[in-house]
Write a protein that holds these residues in place. Structure first.
Motif, PDB file in Angstrom:
ATOM      1  N   GLY A  22       0.807  -1.213   0.000  1.00  0.00           N
ATOM      2  CA  GLY A  22       0.000   0.000   0.000  1.00  0.00           C
ATOM      3  C   GLY A  22       0.840   1.262   0.000  1.00  0.00           C
ATOM      4  O   GLY A  22       0.485   2.267  -0.640  1.00  0.00           O
ATOM      5  N   THR A  23       1.964   1.218   0.703  1.00  0.00           N
ATOM      6  CA  THR A  23       2.872   2.371   0.719  1.00  0.00           C
ATOM      7  C   THR A  23       3.479   2.607  -0.658  1.00  0.00           C
ATOM      8  O   THR A  23       3.605   3.755  -1.114  1.00  0.00           O
ATOM      9  CB  THR A  23       3.996   2.145   1.753  1.00  0.00           C
ATOM     10  OG1 THR A  23       3.412   1.969   3.050  1.00  0.00           O
ATOM     11  CG2 THR A  23       4.941   3.341   1.787  1.00  0.00           C
ATOM     12  N   LEU A  24       3.837   1.514  -1.317  1.00  0.00           N
ATOM     13  CA  LEU A  24       4.475   1.628  -2.634  1.00  0.00           C
ATOM     14  C   LEU A  24       3.541   2.209  -3.695  1.00  0.00           C
ATOM     15  O   LEU A  24       4.000   2.888  -4.628  1.00  0.00           O
ATOM     16  CB  LEU A  24       4.988   0.252  -3.081  1.00  0.00           C
ATOM     17  CG  LEU A  24       6.148  -0.327  -2.265  1.00  0.00           C
ATOM     18  CD1 LEU A  24       6.473  -1.739  -2.735  1.00  0.00           C
ATOM     19  CD2 LEU A  24       7.380   0.567  -2.361  1.00  0.00           C
ATOM     20  N   ILE A  25       2.240   1.942  -3.557  1.00  0.00           N
ATOM     21  CA  ILE A  25       1.302   2.430  -4.582  1.00  0.00           C
ATOM     22  C   ILE A  25       0.534   3.666  -4.101  1.00  0.00           C
ATOM     23  O   ILE A  25      -0.430   4.075  -4.746  1.00  0.00           O
ATOM     24  CB  ILE A  25       0.313   1.312  -5.006  1.00  0.00           C
ATOM     25  CG1 ILE A  25      -0.504   0.769  -3.819  1.00  0.00           C
ATOM     26  CG2 ILE A  25       1.054   0.189  -5.687  1.00  0.00           C
ATOM     27  CD1 ILE A  25      -1.830   1.391  -3.597  1.00  0.00           C
ATOM     28  N   TRP A  26       0.949   4.260  -2.994  1.00  0.00           N
ATOM     29  CA  TRP A  26       0.226   5.387  -2.411  1.00  0.00           C
ATOM     30  C   TRP A  26       0.028   6.528  -3.404  1.00  0.00           C
ATOM     31  O   TRP A  26      -1.064   7.075  -3.544  1.00  0.00           O
ATOM     32  CB  TRP A  26       0.962   5.891  -1.177  1.00  0.00           C
ATOM     33  CG  TRP A  26       0.377   7.131  -0.571  1.00  0.00           C
ATOM     34  CD1 TRP A  26       0.748   8.418  -0.794  1.00  0.00           C
ATOM     35  CD2 TRP A  26      -0.719   7.196   0.355  1.00  0.00           C
ATOM     36  NE1 TRP A  26      -0.021   9.289  -0.059  1.00  0.00           N
ATOM     37  CE2 TRP A  26      -0.934   8.569   0.666  1.00  0.00           C
ATOM     38  CE3 TRP A  26      -1.522   6.246   0.978  1.00  0.00           C
ATOM     39  CZ2 TRP A  26      -1.920   8.986   1.544  1.00  0.00           C
ATOM     40  CZ3 TRP A  26      -2.506   6.665   1.854  1.00  0.00           C
ATOM     41  CH2 TRP A  26      -2.704   8.015   2.132  1.00  0.00           C
ATOM     42  N   ARG A  27       1.075   6.894  -4.135  1.00  0.00           N
ATOM     43  CA  ARG A  27       0.996   8.032  -5.050  1.00  0.00           C
ATOM     44  C   ARG A  27       0.061   7.759  -6.235  1.00  0.00           C
ATOM     45  O   ARG A  27      -0.452   8.696  -6.850  1.00  0.00           O
ATOM     46  CB  ARG A  27       2.388   8.378  -5.563  1.00  0.00           C
ATOM     47  CG  ARG A  27       3.299   8.979  -4.492  1.00  0.00           C
ATOM     48  CD  ARG A  27       4.616   9.429  -5.099  1.00  0.00           C
ATOM     49  NE  ARG A  27       5.479  10.057  -4.103  1.00  0.00           N
ATOM     50  CZ  ARG A  27       6.687  10.564  -4.361  1.00  0.00           C
ATOM     51  NH1 ARG A  27       7.155  10.492  -5.605  1.00  0.00           N
ATOM     52  NH2 ARG A  27       7.405  11.097  -3.405  1.00  0.00           N
ATOM     53  N   ARG A  28      -0.143   6.495  -6.550  1.00  0.00           N
ATOM     54  CA  ARG A  28      -1.009   6.141  -7.677  1.00  0.00           C
ATOM     55  C   ARG A  28      -2.419   5.778  -7.240  1.00  0.00           C
ATOM     56  O   ARG A  28      -3.260   5.429  -8.073  1.00  0.00           O
ATOM     57  CB  ARG A  28      -0.389   4.979  -8.470  1.00  0.00           C
ATOM     58  CG  ARG A  28       0.839   5.375  -9.260  1.00  0.00           C
ATOM     59  CD  ARG A  28       1.477   4.185  -9.947  1.00  0.00           C
ATOM     60  NE  ARG A  28       2.132   3.306  -8.981  1.00  0.00           N
ATOM     61  CZ  ARG A  28       2.713   2.157  -9.294  1.00  0.00           C
ATOM     62  NH1 ARG A  28       2.691   1.730 -10.553  1.00  0.00           N
ATOM     63  NH2 ARG A  28       3.304   1.432  -8.372  1.00  0.00           N
ATOM     64  N   ILE A 203      -4.988  -6.773  -4.071  1.00  0.00           N
ATOM     65  CA  ILE A 203      -5.757  -5.611  -4.552  1.00  0.00           C
ATOM     66  C   ILE A 203      -4.870  -4.369  -4.598  1.00  0.00           C
ATOM     67  O   ILE A 203      -4.873  -3.616  -5.578  1.00  0.00           O
ATOM     68  CB  ILE A 203      -6.991  -5.367  -3.662  1.00  0.00           C
ATOM     69  CG1 ILE A 203      -8.001  -6.505  -3.815  1.00  0.00           C
ATOM     70  CG2 ILE A 203      -7.649  -4.029  -4.018  1.00  0.00           C
ATOM     71  CD1 ILE A 203      -9.108  -6.474  -2.792  1.00  0.00           C
ATOM     72  N   PHE A 204      -4.109  -4.132  -3.527  1.00  0.00           N
ATOM     73  CA  PHE A 204      -3.199  -2.985  -3.518  1.00  0.00           C
ATOM     74  C   PHE A 204      -2.193  -3.077  -4.662  1.00  0.00           C
ATOM     75  O   PHE A 204      -1.884  -2.079  -5.324  1.00  0.00           O
ATOM     76  CB  PHE A 204      -2.465  -2.902  -2.176  1.00  0.00           C
ATOM     77  CG  PHE A 204      -3.286  -2.336  -1.057  1.00  0.00           C
ATOM     78  CD1 PHE A 204      -4.393  -1.549  -1.319  1.00  0.00           C
ATOM     79  CD2 PHE A 204      -2.950  -2.579   0.258  1.00  0.00           C
ATOM     80  CE1 PHE A 204      -5.160  -1.009  -0.280  1.00  0.00           C
ATOM     81  CE2 PHE A 204      -3.705  -2.052   1.307  1.00  0.00           C
ATOM     82  CZ  PHE A 204      -4.800  -1.271   1.027  1.00  0.00           C
ATOM     83  N   TYR A 205      -1.677  -4.277  -4.893  1.00  0.00           N
ATOM     84  CA  TYR A 205      -0.694  -4.478  -5.966  1.00  0.00           C
ATOM     85  C   TYR A 205      -1.303  -4.165  -7.329  1.00  0.00           C
ATOM     86  O   TYR A 205      -0.642  -3.604  -8.208  1.00  0.00           O
ATOM     87  CB  TYR A 205      -0.189  -5.921  -5.914  1.00  0.00           C
ATOM     88  CG  TYR A 205       0.786  -6.263  -7.019  1.00  0.00           C
ATOM     89  CD1 TYR A 205       2.098  -5.792  -6.988  1.00  0.00           C
ATOM     90  CD2 TYR A 205       0.387  -7.060  -8.091  1.00  0.00           C
ATOM     91  CE1 TYR A 205       2.998  -6.096  -8.001  1.00  0.00           C
ATOM     92  CE2 TYR A 205       1.283  -7.377  -9.111  1.00  0.00           C
ATOM     93  CZ  TYR A 205       2.575  -6.895  -9.065  1.00  0.00           C
ATOM     94  OH  TYR A 205       3.462  -7.198 -10.065  1.00  0.00           O
ATOM     95  N   LYS A 206      -2.586  -4.528  -7.507  1.00  0.00           N
ATOM     96  CA  LYS A 206      -3.261  -4.327  -8.787  1.00  0.00           C
ATOM     97  C   LYS A 206      -3.926  -2.956  -8.898  1.00  0.00           C
ATOM     98  O   LYS A 206      -4.455  -2.612  -9.962  1.00  0.00           O
ATOM     99  CB  LYS A 206      -4.329  -5.407  -8.977  1.00  0.00           C
ATOM    100  CG  LYS A 206      -3.784  -6.822  -9.143  1.00  0.00           C
ATOM    101  CD  LYS A 206      -3.079  -6.984 -10.480  1.00  0.00           C
ATOM    102  CE  LYS A 206      -2.691  -8.423 -10.715  1.00  0.00           C
ATOM    103  NZ  LYS A 206      -2.024  -8.609 -12.032  1.00  0.00           N
TER     104      LYS A 206
END
Length: 212
Positions: A22-28, A203-206
């Motif tokens: 979730g942290t890695l995709i926060w900006r997106r 889900i977060f990854y996708k």
């Protein structure tokens, strides 16, 4: 006890994975997805606090009784944001805080899990999940559902509460009558957590390729 320990460790590891992804995709991610990520972080902090309380005092019921209210407010905030109904978000959050405080101080017994509040939380969450799914179905049909992040989140939350409304509501009664049955219920609860948080990590990854 060994199986409980293994399941609990697996659950906590998956919570950590959810937070990392979730942290890695926060900006997106967008507003509603970010709120759901905050919920996962709060759940992880609650579990750590409950573990510390269990070690220091021998009980974590009071930690869960308080953090259940916080988590429910964030969950309903997410739903209100996802369906774009500010008035519903406000009503649900205010009622949840009020009922949570009333239940904590005057309604439930202090030595059992927050059962009345969890019943409200679960029923409301199930209804909101079904509402989101229905609206998405009416908008894009069955074939379009998998492309929405909110559909997958609703599916996971729905699964979680369908399982746990059954298991958690009988946990207190079984705990008072037979500890072995209560341990089995806890295995069911932890197993459902593992399934749910593995799905949430995915889900977060996708999320970057899903409609938010």
């Amino acid at each position: 006890m060994a199986i409980n320990l293994f399941l609990y460790a697996s659950y906590m590891i998956l919570l950590g994975i959810c937070i990392v992804v979730g942290t890695l995709i926060w900006r997106r991610s967008l507003g509603a997805t970010r709120i759901f990520y905050v919920l996962i972080v709060v759940i992880a902090c609650s579990e750590i606090a409950a573990l510390v309380s269990e070690i220091l005092t021998g009980s974590n019921d009071q930690v869960y009784n308080v953090t259940d209210i916080i988590q429910a407010v964030i969950l309903f905030w997410y739903f209100g944001t996802a369906i774009r109904k500010d008035w519903l978000r406000l009503i649900l959050c205010m009622f949840t805080i009020g009922f949570g405080i009333y239940n904590y101080y005057w309604l439930q017994f202090e030595d059992i899990i927050n059962n009345y509040f969890l019943l409200w939380n679960g029923i409301a969450a199930v209804c909101l999940c079904l509402y989101i799914m229905l609206k998405l179905y009416q908008r894009d049909g069955a074939a379009g559902l998998p492309k929405f992040a909110s559909f997958w989140i609703a599916a996971v939350v729905l699964f979680y509460w369908v399982v746990n409304l059954m298991s958690l509501q009988v946990f207190n009664a079984l705990l008072l009558e037979n500890l072995e049955y209560a341990v089995l219920i806890n295995v069911v609860h932890l197993s459902s957590n593992i399934i749910c948080y593995a799905a949430i990590a995915l889900i977060f990854y996708k999320t970057p390729i899903l409609i938010q």
